[in-house]
Design a protein around this motif. Structure first.
Motif, PDB file in Angstrom:
ATOM      1  N   GLU A   1       0.827  -1.200   0.000  1.00  0.00           N
ATOM      2  CA  GLU A   1       0.000   0.000   0.000  1.00  0.00           C
ATOM      3  C   GLU A   1       0.868   1.259   0.000  1.00  0.00           C
ATOM      4  N   ALA A   2       1.986   1.235   0.720  1.00  0.00           N
ATOM      5  CA  ALA A   2       2.894   2.382   0.721  1.00  0.00           C
ATOM      6  C   ALA A   2       3.491   2.609  -0.661  1.00  0.00           C
ATOM      7  N   LEU A   3       3.766   1.548  -1.387  1.00  0.00           N
ATOM      8  CA  LEU A   3       4.271   1.680  -2.755  1.00  0.00           C
ATOM      9  C   LEU A   3       3.224   2.319  -3.651  1.00  0.00           C
ATOM     10  N   ARG A   4       1.972   1.896  -3.513  1.00  0.00           N
ATOM     11  CA  ARG A   4       0.896   2.504  -4.318  1.00  0.00           C
ATOM     12  C   ARG A   4       0.824   4.013  -4.071  1.00  0.00           C
ATOM     13  N   VAL A   5       0.850   4.391  -2.803  1.00  0.00           N
ATOM     14  CA  VAL A   5       0.789   5.811  -2.466  1.00  0.00           C
ATOM     15  C   VAL A   5       2.007   6.549  -3.021  1.00  0.00           C
ATOM     16  N   HIS A   6       3.179   5.944  -2.875  1.00  0.00           N
ATOM     17  CA  HIS A   6       4.419   6.546  -3.380  1.00  0.00           C
ATOM     18  C   HIS A   6       4.348   6.795  -4.878  1.00  0.00           C
ATOM     19  N   LEU A   7       3.757   5.868  -5.606  1.00  0.00           N
ATOM     20  CA  LEU A   7       3.666   5.992  -7.064  1.00  0.00           C
ATOM     21  C   LEU A   7       2.522   6.893  -7.503  1.00  0.00           C
ATOM     22  N   GLY A   8       1.652   7.276  -6.567  1.00  0.00           N
ATOM     23  CA  GLY A   8       0.537   8.163  -6.899  1.00  0.00           C
ATOM     24  C   GLY A   8      -0.554   7.491  -7.712  1.00  0.00           C
ATOM     25  N   LEU A   9      -0.770   6.202  -7.503  1.00  0.00           N
ATOM     26  CA  LEU A   9      -1.771   5.452  -8.255  1.00  0.00           C
ATOM     27  C   LEU A   9      -3.058   5.346  -7.450  1.00  0.00           C
ATOM     28  N   GLU A  10      -4.167   5.744  -8.050  1.00  0.00           N
ATOM     29  CA  GLU A  10      -5.465   5.586  -7.395  1.00  0.00           C
ATOM     30  C   GLU A  10      -5.832   4.111  -7.311  1.00  0.00           C
ATOM     31  N   ARG A  11      -5.685   3.422  -8.435  1.00  0.00           N
ATOM     32  CA  ARG A  11      -5.861   1.975  -8.501  1.00  0.00           C
ATOM     33  C   ARG A  11      -4.697   1.414  -9.292  1.00  0.00           C
ATOM     34  N   MET A  12      -4.379   0.155  -9.068  1.00  0.00           N
ATOM     35  CA  MET A  12      -3.196  -0.380  -9.729  1.00  0.00           C
ATOM     36  C   MET A  12      -3.411  -1.803 -10.212  1.00  0.00           C
ATOM     37  N   ASP A  13      -2.614  -2.149 -11.214  1.00  0.00           N
ATOM     38  CA  ASP A  13      -2.533  -3.511 -11.706  1.00  0.00           C
ATOM     39  C   ASP A  13      -1.383  -4.190 -10.979  1.00  0.00           C
ATOM     40  N   VAL A  14      -1.607  -5.424 -10.534  1.00  0.00           N
ATOM     41  CA  VAL A  14      -0.608  -6.148  -9.746  1.00  0.00           C
ATOM     42  C   VAL A  14      -0.394  -7.532 -10.347  1.00  0.00           C
ATOM     43  N   LEU A  15       0.849  -7.947 -10.448  1.00  0.00           N
ATOM     44  CA  LEU A  15       1.218  -9.317 -10.814  1.00  0.00           C
ATOM     45  C   LEU A  15       2.028  -9.887  -9.662  1.00  0.00           C
ATOM     46  N   ALA A  16       1.666 -11.082  -9.210  1.00  0.00           N
ATOM     47  CA  ALA A  16       2.383 -11.738  -8.120  1.00  0.00           C
ATOM     48  C   ALA A  16       2.710 -13.167  -8.529  1.00  0.00           C
ATOM     49  N   HIS A  17       3.915 -13.597  -8.169  1.00  0.00           N
ATOM     50  CA  HIS A  17       4.362 -14.941  -8.530  1.00  0.00           C
ATOM     51  C   HIS A  17       4.504 -15.815  -7.292  1.00  0.00           C
ATOM     52  N   SER A  18       4.058 -17.058  -7.388  1.00  0.00           N
ATOM     53  CA  SER A  18       4.327 -18.107  -6.414  1.00  0.00           C
ATOM     54  C   SER A  18       3.930 -17.668  -5.009  1.00  0.00           C
ATOM     55  N   ALA A  19       4.876 -17.698  -4.045  1.00  0.00           N
ATOM     56  CA  ALA A  19       4.557 -17.306  -2.674  1.00  0.00           C
ATOM     57  C   ALA A  19       4.100 -15.862  -2.577  1.00  0.00           C
ATOM     58  N   GLY A  20       4.513 -15.032  -3.525  1.00  0.00           N
ATOM     59  CA  GLY A  20       4.037 -13.652  -3.568  1.00  0.00           C
ATOM     60  C   GLY A  20       2.545 -13.564  -3.796  1.00  0.00           C
ATOM     61  N   GLY A  21       1.948 -14.648  -4.292  1.00  0.00           N
ATOM     62  CA  GLY A  21       0.499 -14.663  -4.447  1.00  0.00           C
ATOM     63  C   GLY A  21      -0.220 -14.455  -3.134  1.00  0.00           C
ATOM     64  N   ASN A  22       0.352 -14.953  -2.042  1.00  0.00           N
ATOM     65  CA  ASN A  22      -0.269 -14.765  -0.728  1.00  0.00           C
ATOM     66  C   ASN A  22      -0.283 -13.297  -0.325  1.00  0.00           C
ATOM     67  N   LEU A  23       0.797 -12.590  -0.611  1.00  0.00           N
ATOM     68  CA  LEU A  23       0.842 -11.165  -0.326  1.00  0.00           C
ATOM     69  C   LEU A  23      -0.213 -10.436  -1.144  1.00  0.00           C
ATOM     70  N   ALA A  24      -0.350 -10.794  -2.410  1.00  0.00           N
ATOM     71  CA  ALA A  24      -1.353 -10.159  -3.256  1.00  0.00           C
ATOM     72  C   ALA A  24      -2.771 -10.472  -2.787  1.00  0.00           C
ATOM     73  N   GLN A  25      -2.998 -11.719  -2.359  1.00  0.00           N
ATOM     74  CA  GLN A  25      -4.333 -12.094  -1.871  1.00  0.00           C
ATOM     75  C   GLN A  25      -4.684 -11.313  -0.607  1.00  0.00           C
ATOM     76  N   LEU A  26      -3.734 -11.174   0.305  1.00  0.00           N
ATOM     77  CA  LEU A  26      -3.987 -10.418   1.529  1.00  0.00           C
ATOM     78  C   LEU A  26      -4.155  -8.932   1.232  1.00  0.00           C
ATOM     79  N   TYR A  27      -3.392  -8.412   0.265  1.00  0.00           N
ATOM     80  CA  TYR A  27      -3.563  -7.014  -0.124  1.00  0.00           C
ATOM     81  C   TYR A  27      -4.955  -6.806  -0.719  1.00  0.00           C
ATOM     82  N   ALA A  28      -5.385  -7.702  -1.581  1.00  0.00           N
ATOM     83  CA  ALA A  28      -6.705  -7.583  -2.195  1.00  0.00           C
ATOM     84  C   ALA A  28      -7.796  -7.590  -1.139  1.00  0.00           C
TER      85      ALA A  28
END
Length: 306
Positions: A94-121
């Motif tokens: 979420e801090a990265l999204r704010v840093h980049l100034g994105l209202e909404r963002m497209d995200v790609l997550a691989h393997s174990a990173g999928g868990n981070l994306a699922q929790l973020y969602a």
């Protein structure tokens, strides 16, 4: 956003950037390519994002923002090592999204990173426009990948070397034994083709992974699958779950179950691919992901976002 030039390649310049997380940890990322931003979350668990490369040429159409998770790559080691736990890292995304100034963002997550994306969602459903989960694990959703399913995939390669030796070593690992030698022998099973590029990619993983952080990342306390599943019902983003035909983590059937937990989830299988599909058939991978993202953009204006 301030980015410093580091190098150029066939697609575009690659630049580095950084931002500060809520606890003061400096986190690093690389920006590669042109076009709409695509935030990329690596797996491993806790492997530096460099292993993602340019995701099979996806940088030709997207600006890849490749995040080094805390304690990996060029990101700082946090003062509190407990923050390696994946649920604590949701705030970093979420801090990265704010840093980049994105209202909404497209995200790609691989393997174990999928868990981070699922929790973020689950935590920020209104901040996603599209989500691509590439050969994801789903401990956060309690969609297990059993040893039987892993062996089922491995045995698709039986009958020739180096796969017979790899299957024997993997069986030892899944039975709770084995060490570095067995993992080295099993590595061909994680790639669609065991060629020089795959060997180099596998060998680099030892130096790119933070093993201490990996041991903390998926602690059971990080997950509340019923709550996460319920929260995902609020996600109005399009979601693509991409599995590999030859991958055992996950097999296509569990991957389809992951997709079904999102209101707008779809599942696809990349032929001949294993756990790193952008290496196995780069044109197929890049075209499939780009086609999905372009469709998600077309749908974004038609849906009411939370």
């Amino acid at each position: 956003m301030s980015l410093s030039h580091t190098r150029s390649d066939a697609h575009s310049d690659t630049r580095s950037g950084s931002f500060t997380a809520h606890d003061g940890t400096r986190l690093a990322y690389r920006s590669m390519g042109e076009g709409e931003p695509l935030i990329c979350l690596p797996g491993g668990a806790m492997r530096a994002s460099v292993y993602l490369g340019d995701l099979g040429g996806l940088a030709a159409t997207r600006r890849l923002i490749l995040l080094d998770l805390r304690g990996t790559g060029d990101s700082e080691v946090p003062a509190d090592r407990a923050t390696y736990r994946v649920d604590h890292q949701v705030a970093d995304v979420e801090a990265l999204r704010v840093h980049l100034g994105l209202e909404r963002m497209d995200v790609l997550a691989h393997s174990a990173g999928g868990n981070l994306a699922q929790l973020y969602a689950a935590a920020h459903p209104g901040r996603l426009r599209a989500l691509v989960l590439v050969t994801p694990t789903a401990w956060a959703l309690d969609v297990p990948v059993t040893p039987e399913l892993r062996l089922e995939a491995a045995e698709l390669r039986a009958g020739r070397e180096p796969y017979d030796a790899a299957i024997a070593a993997y069986r030892t690992i899944l039975d709770g034994g084995g060490g570095d030698a067995e993992w080295d022998l099993a590595m061909p099973l994680f790639y669609g083709q065991w060629d020089d590029a795959a060997r180099a990619h596998a060998a680099a993983g030892v130096e790119e992974q933070n093993e201490e952080a990996a041991g903390v990342y998926a602690a059971p306390e990080a997950f509340d699958p019923p709550a996460t599943r319920a929260a995902l019902q609020e996600v109005t983003a399009d979601v693509l779950v991409l599995s590999g035909e030859l991958d055992g983590n996950p097999r296509p059937e569990p991957a389809a179950r992951i997709a079904a937990l999102f209101p707008y989830g779809v599942h696809d299988v990349q032929p001949g691919a294993a756990h790193f599909p952008w290496l196995d058939d780069a044109p197929w991978f890049a075209a499939r992901v780009e086609r999905f993202l372009a469709g998600a953009e077309a749908e974004a204006g038609a849906r009411t976002r939370v």
